[in-house]
Write a protein that holds these residues in place. Structure first.
Motif, short mmCIF file in Angstrom:
data_model
loop_
_atom_site.label_atom_id
_atom_site.label_comp_id
_atom_site.label_asym_id
_atom_site.label_seq_id
_atom_site.Cartn_x
_atom_site.Cartn_y
_atom_site.Cartn_z
N VAL A 179 0.69 -1.22 0.12
CA VAL A 179 0.00 -0.02 0.08
C VAL A 179 1.07 1.45 0.05
O VAL A 179 1.67 1.36 0.80
CB VAL A 179 -0.85 0.07 1.04
CG1 VAL A 179 -1.87 1.19 1.36
CG2 VAL A 179 -1.67 -1.05 1.24
N ILE A 180 0.76 2.09 -0.83
CA ILE A 180 1.31 3.44 -1.07
C ILE A 180 0.25 4.68 -0.83
O ILE A 180 -0.55 4.70 -1.53
CB ILE A 180 1.83 3.64 -2.46
CG1 ILE A 180 2.83 2.09 -2.72
CG2 ILE A 180 2.95 4.87 -2.66
CD1 ILE A 180 3.58 2.45 -4.24
N VAL A 181 0.54 5.30 0.24
CA VAL A 181 -0.24 6.37 0.48
C VAL A 181 0.49 7.64 0.27
O VAL A 181 1.78 7.78 0.96
CB VAL A 181 -1.00 6.53 2.06
CG1 VAL A 181 -1.41 7.88 2.20
CG2 VAL A 181 -1.85 5.46 2.09
N CYS A 182 0.09 8.45 -0.62
CA CYS A 182 0.88 9.80 -1.00
C CYS A 182 -0.15 11.04 -0.48
O CYS A 182 -1.14 11.11 -1.20
CB CYS A 182 1.18 9.93 -2.55
SG CYS A 182 2.20 11.47 -2.55
N ASN A 183 0.28 11.66 0.54
CA ASN A 183 -0.89 12.56 1.14
C ASN A 183 -0.19 13.96 1.02
O ASN A 183 1.06 14.52 1.08
CB ASN A 183 -1.06 12.29 2.80
CG ASN A 183 -1.99 12.90 3.37
OD1 ASN A 183 -3.11 13.11 2.76
ND2 ASN A 183 -1.72 13.32 4.67
N HIS A 184 -1.28 14.84 0.55
CA HIS A 184 -0.86 16.12 0.27
C HIS A 184 -0.50 17.24 1.71
O HIS A 184 -0.57 16.49 2.74
CB HIS A 184 -1.96 17.10 -0.64
CG HIS A 184 -1.55 18.06 -1.37
ND1 HIS A 184 -0.55 18.86 -1.31
CD2 HIS A 184 -1.83 17.96 -2.54
CE1 HIS A 184 -0.44 19.63 -2.03
NE2 HIS A 184 -1.13 19.08 -3.29
N THR A 185 -0.06 18.18 1.42
CA THR A 185 0.56 19.01 2.58
C THR A 185 -0.39 20.32 2.91
O THR A 185 0.00 21.07 3.65
CB THR A 185 1.89 19.20 2.59
OG1 THR A 185 2.41 19.87 1.15
CG2 THR A 185 2.89 18.14 2.52
N ASN A 186 -1.29 20.46 1.82
CA ASN A 186 -1.91 21.94 1.56
C ASN A 186 -3.21 22.12 2.21
O ASN A 186 -3.69 23.34 2.28
CB ASN A 186 -1.97 22.29 0.08
CG ASN A 186 -3.18 21.37 -0.40
OD1 ASN A 186 -3.52 20.17 0.16
ND2 ASN A 186 -3.34 21.38 -1.57
N PHE A 187 -3.60 21.22 3.43
CA PHE A 187 -4.97 21.37 4.01
C PHE A 187 -4.85 21.28 5.33
O PHE A 187 -5.25 22.25 6.13
CB PHE A 187 -5.97 20.49 3.26
CG PHE A 187 -7.36 20.78 3.81
CD1 PHE A 187 -8.02 21.82 3.33
CD2 PHE A 187 -7.87 20.11 4.66
CE1 PHE A 187 -9.33 22.33 3.82
CE2 PHE A 187 -9.21 20.28 5.25
CZ PHE A 187 -9.96 21.66 4.86
N HIS A 188 -4.45 20.07 5.99
CA HIS A 188 -4.38 19.57 7.36
C HIS A 188 -3.16 20.09 7.98
O HIS A 188 -2.00 19.92 7.63
CB HIS A 188 -4.59 18.17 7.43
CG HIS A 188 -5.81 17.63 6.88
ND1 HIS A 188 -7.08 17.60 7.68
CD2 HIS A 188 -6.21 17.28 5.67
CE1 HIS A 188 -8.09 17.31 6.93
NE2 HIS A 188 -7.57 16.71 5.83
N GLN A 189 -3.26 20.82 9.16
CA GLN A 189 -2.32 21.42 9.92
C GLN A 189 -1.42 20.22 10.57
O GLN A 189 -0.30 20.06 10.36
CB GLN A 189 -2.50 22.23 11.13
CG GLN A 189 -1.20 23.14 11.89
CD GLN A 189 -2.07 24.23 12.64
OE1 GLN A 189 -3.11 23.98 12.83
NE2 GLN A 189 -1.07 25.16 13.00
#
Length: 221
Positions: A179-189
């Protein structure tokens, strides 16, 4: 630098892979990135972007790394379309189902499972919160698990808070799949770190900050 876990093992769909050899490659190189310019010059086999990227980033990555399979969640005016770009085309037709505080979902299941097979890889995609749509996500996982291709991946382009995928193991129901999760940085603190698992669900490469993850996985045994 991404952390490496102690249990790292050393050891209508478009199925190009039906014509491929069943013998697994000795390794598969993966890049988990926020931007195309983070991809190393030594092209990986599989590139995963987060939810909320642009088609420009997909096409830029494809131009520089034409042999890679490229996954991401493309923002099309507040709706997210899954991209699994390979050999000059998007190989899946899937729009994000769920609606959240950033995007509006389709509310509809795709007409075909978002799973693509090529060479000795089987790659499936679930967009962010759609992993919580149990019937849909279970069907995608089972489709990947049933593949005859030796390398099996579930890619999750995401924009998730820290409460997603807590702990060091994400579940036995994902056995046999990286499983590969690529999570953005632009919303959640406080956000879920991007990560890669082994085939027993244990996180073996975990992002520490916002850095890309580049990993070469050994052949499945």
């Amino acid at each position: 630098m991404a952390k490496t876990g102690p249990d790292m093992q050393r050891v209508p769909e478009f199925n190009v892979g039906d014509l491929a050899s069943p013998k697994a490659a000795m390794s598969v190189a993966i890049s988990v990135v926020l931007r195309a310019d983070e991809i190393p010059a030594d092209s990986p086999d599989l590139i995963v972007f987060p939810e909320g990227i642009s088609w420009d980033q997909i096409h830029f990555a494809a131009a520089r790394h034409p042999h890679a399979a490229i996954v991401g969640g493309v923002d099309e005016g507040g709706r997210i379309r899954a991209a699994l770009w390979h050999a000059g085309a998007n190989r899946i037709d899937y729009r994000k189902i769920g609606t959240d505080g950033r995007t509006k979902g389709s509310g509809l299941l795709p007409q075909a499972w978002p799973v693509y097979e090529v060479d000795d890889l089987c790659v499936g995609v679930l967009l962010c919160m759609d992993i919580d749509f149990a019937v849909f996500s279970r069907a995608v996982v089972e489709r990947i698990q049933s593949s005859q291709h030796p390398w099996k991946f579930l890619c999750v382009p995401a924009n998730m808070g820290s409460y997603w995928f807590e702990g060091s193991n994400i579940g036995a129901h994902l056995a046999g799949i990286h499983v590969i999760v690529c999570n953005h940085t632009n919303f959640h603190q406080v956000r879920c770190a991007s990560f890669v698992t082994n085939t027993t669900g244990s996180k073996i490469h975990i992002q520490e900050n916002h850095e890309p993850i580049h990993v070469k996985l050994p052949a499945p045994v």
